[in-house]
Design a protein around this motif. Structure first.
Motif, short mmCIF file in Angstrom:
data_model
loop_
_atom_site.label_atom_id
_atom_site.label_comp_id
_atom_site.label_asym_id
_atom_site.label_seq_id
_atom_site.Cartn_x
_atom_site.Cartn_y
_atom_site.Cartn_z
N VAL A 31 -23.49 6.75 7.14
CA VAL A 31 -23.74 7.10 8.39
C VAL A 31 -23.34 5.97 9.36
N LEU A 32 -23.25 4.80 8.89
CA LEU A 32 -22.76 3.89 9.89
C LEU A 32 -21.16 3.82 10.08
N MET A 59 -21.06 6.87 12.56
CA MET A 59 -21.31 6.24 13.92
C MET A 59 -20.09 5.58 14.66
N VAL A 67 -18.00 8.38 15.66
CA VAL A 67 -18.48 8.85 17.08
C VAL A 67 -17.93 7.94 18.29
#
Length: 775
Positions: A15-16, A19, A22
């Protein structure tokens, strides 16, 4: 499995990583030129998907459809991440990339991973880790070669990430080692931050280069550029400062009030309106032009384009402009030449027409239009030269301009014609006063080159709205009145009357129709008989032309002969009349076997043709007509005015036997010398001399004229004999022939032929019995 700490750690790390991907994508959205940031951001997101599907939530190796699908998606994400990572590196270094080759590699590697995972899940993980590591090393190689210091630091980050990928299977065959993922997460995070920093540096560099490029373009542009915000100057490039005469090196703040100083007051409202429009509309593009002032007060003319621009976070107006003064001066000069007479510098016809158009809308105030033409100006050019004529025109222009009211507009229409526009003056009495003043201004002579010249004018006046409602109608009306004035002796003024328009239109229609009538032979001849005095025997005819105009009946020569002379068509008409007369003589000769002379009036313009006499004799010969069957008549006035042209041709005709007569004797100023030198056989006394007979004084005049003719051995014809008393008096006074309504009105060709056939008398040598020519 979701409760396993390793699984949680892998998912949180993925997830990190997503991000960070993104963040790279957001950076790309802020700077779309940074395509590498887009590829790297997508690579990080796909890598997160591969970690979650392949390692964080590994499928049960049971060979089920769920297992195969999850392995396929994990392999897809892993190879997509590798491919996009490589594409991003090559994009950053601006290296070419073949998508077809990359996609072939991509699908081959992905299917290989899926196949190995089908045999043993750990095999697929090992191959995926190796391929990820190789992709990272490939990226490191792209950034290291020829890269900057920052590029090489990021290349080291890619190498470290690649080593972490290689080491993952050594910690655990299924890649679920916390140590391996901690190492991978650390290196991936550091690499991500490095990529973000690298992209930011690249974006700042490009922004700085772009700004510097546009700054240099603006600073070295020949077009002036100004940025106006809230009515104040925010930026001006050197070209703009040069346009407005700002040549010192004062700071821009010192020129903040430049707008107020360079824009004339009458232009400021339009400037403010344009500024508000441009600031409020980002798509606005407004072209404009107009006068401006420089800092030292010079007048210039500027063309520009205003558009919207963001300046320091707020809307502003960007003006791009050129100093168009040279072109505008050229345009103004062309306009001046188009609207002014070069000789006198007065407004010309174009100006007059445009001004009349402006002041003749419905309900406009009355005014007067004066058409003034110098009388006999051509004599000045012919005798004193065109330089003197030009000087006179300039002097007349100056005097008219100085003496007429300041509200009067004096124009020169061409040659010696002037036009005066009296605006606000529409009463005939008031106009007459100004016209008389105009005539009075010309009473004093003009001193030119040591000579004194007097100039006189014929003036026509048209009044608006009485005589016309538009420029063309008023100009025609003033010209018609002026031409009527020119027909009067001396300087004269005539106000337009509606009958002039009818007369003028009739003259125009007549002049236009004559040429067509000649071509269509719409003219016929009538023949008025002439009789020998005392015996009253037929001795000749005078051919009188008539115009049988379709739809209008018979037209008198008094109506069309002057028009033919004005237009120069009299030569063609005269030729047609001679042709008709000779045709009729030929018919009479064949029908009656005898002829009497037929007199035809010839215009002096026909004698301008040096071959006139020879051509006429040739026609007589070709028709086998005796030369004495034709008599040429020329008026006394025409003979005097064109003696040099008429005399040699008449002598040629007389030598060949063609008779000639001097018509309208007594109306001109012929001298005895003229009568003696002209080769004429007949002298025709004008009807004005015969009409008063038998009054004593009139008889004395006719007796002297007849005695003069007899002394020169001429036939003397009394024209216009309408009473027996006139006939007997003319015979007693010495006239040898009579012509008039008493003895015979004009006859048609057939009636004249019948009269010729019935006439059996043989006057003294005046008839010519002939035999019809053999056929």
């Amino acid at each position: 499995m979701s409760g396993n700490p390793v699984t949680t750690f892998i998912i949180l790390g993925a997830v990190l990583n997503a991000m960070l991907g993104v963040a790279l994508l957001l950076l790309w959205r802020q700077s779309p030129r940074q395509q590498h940031a887009k590829y790297w951001g997508l690579s990080w997101i796909f890598l997160s998907g591969a970690l979650i599907l392949g390692l964080g939530l590994p499928p049960e190796p049971d060979g089920s459809l769920v297992h195969d699908t999850q392995v396929f998606l994990a392999a897809l994400c892993a190879m997509a991440s590798t491919l996009l990572r490589i594409v991003g590196a090559r994009s950053y270094r601006e290296l070419p990339w073949q998508w077809r080759t990359g996609l072939h590699w991509f699908f081959g590697a992905m299917m290989l991973i899926v196949g190995l995972a089908k045999l043993d899940h750990s095999y697929g993980i090992v191959l995926a880790a190796v391929l990820l590591g190789l992709g990272a090393l490939w990226c490191a190689r792209c950034l290291w070669r020829g890269g900057s210091k920052a590029d090489k630091w990021v290349a080291i980050g890619f190498m470290t990430a690649g080593l972490a990928n290689f080491m993952t299977p050594f910690f655990d065959p299924f890649g679920r080692s916390v140590e391996a993922h901690l190492l991978g997460l650390s290196t991936q995070t550091a690499l991500s931050l490095g990529l973000i920093l690298l992209s930011v540096i690249r974006a700042h560099q490009e922004t700085r280069q772009q700004a510097e490029r546009f700054f240099r373009l603006a600073e070295h542009s020949l077009q002036g550029q100004l940025v106006i915000q809230n009515g104040r100057l925010k930026y001006a490039n050197p070209a703009a400062l040069a346009i407005y005469g700002v040549t010192n090196h004062m700071p821009l703040a010192a020129h903040s009030s430049l707008v107020e100083r360079i824009v004339p007051e009458d232009e400021r409202a339009a400037l403010e309106q344009r500024h508000q429009h441009v600031v409020s509309d980002p798509l606005a593009r407004i072209e404009w032009e107009g006068p401006r002032l420089t800092m030292d007060g010079r007048h210039i003319y500027v063309r520009g384009l205003s558009s919207h621009i963001e300046w320091d976070g707020a809307p502003a107006e960007l003006m791009v402009m050129l100093d168009d003064s040279s072109r505008q001066r050229a345009v103004d000069e062309l306009k001046r030449q188009a609207l002014h007479d070069e000789l006198t510098d007065l407004p010309n016809r174009n100006y007059a027409v445009e001004r009349l158009r402006q002041i003749t809308p419905r309900g406009a105030h009355p005014f007067a239009l004066i058409s003034a033409d110098l009388d006999r100006f051509q004599l000045v050019n012919e005798n004193l030269g065109h330089d003197m004529g030009d000087a006179l025109l300039r002097a007349v222009a100056r005097r008219l301009t100085q003496e007429l009211p300041v509200t009067a507009t004096v124009c020169r229409l061409g040659e010696d014609q002037f036009l005066v526009l009296l605006e606000g003056i529409g009463e005939p009495a008031e106009v007459q006063h100004h016209v008389q003043h105009l005539l009075d201004t010309l009473q004093a002579p003009f001193s030119l080159a040591g000579a004194e010249l007097y100039a006189h004018m014929s003036i026509g006046v048209a009044l608006f709205p009485r005589d016309g409602l538009d420029a063309p109608t008023l100009l025609r009306a003033a010209d018609a009145a002026m031409h009527r004035a020119k027909s009067r002796a001396g300087a004269a003024c005539v106000f337009f009357e509606s009958a002039m328009r009818t007369d003028s239109r009739a003259r125009l229609e007549s002049e236009q129709a004559i040429g067509r009538a000649i071509a269509l032979h719409e003219f016929v001849l009538e023949f008025q008989p002439k009789f020998q005095a005392h015996s009253r025997v037929l001795c000749g005819f005078e051919a009188l032309v008539r115009w049988e105009r379709p739809g209008m009946g018979r037209i008198s020569p008094a109506d069309f002969v002057p028009a033919a002379e004005r237009t120069g068509q009299i030569k063609a008409l005269g030729g047609l009349i001679l042709d008709l007369a000779m045709r009729q003589l030929t018919e009479w000769q064949l029908s009656h076997g005898r002829l009497v002379p037929v007199a035809v009036n010839v215009s002096p313009l026909q004698f301008e043709d040096a071959a006139f006499a020879a051509g006429l004799l040739g026609e007589l010969k070709s028709r086998k007509l005796p030369a004495e069957a034709l008599e040429i008549e020329i008026t006394e006035t025409a003979a005097i005015a064109h003696l040099d042209q008429v005399l040699p041709q008449l002598q040629h005709l007389r030598t060949a036997g063609v008779l000639s007569a001097l018509d309208d004797f007594g109306t001109g100023q012929s001298s005895l010398t003229l009568l003696r030198n002209l080769p004429i056989s007949t002298m025709k006394l004008d009807r004005s001399m015969i009409e008063p007979l038998p009054e004593h004084q009139a008889a004395a005049v006719v007796k002297v004229a007849a005695a003069l003719g007899q002394a020169l051995q001429l036939n003397i014809v009394a024209e216009g004999v309408e009473t027996e008393a006139q006939a007997q008096s003319a015979e007693a006074l010495g006239c040898t022939q009579l012509q008039g309504y008493l003895l015979g009105k004009p006859l048609s060709a057939d009636a004249a032929g019948a009269l010729l056939s019935a006439s059996t008398g043989t006057p003294r040598g005046d008839s010519m019995p002939t035999q019809p020519p053999s056929v």
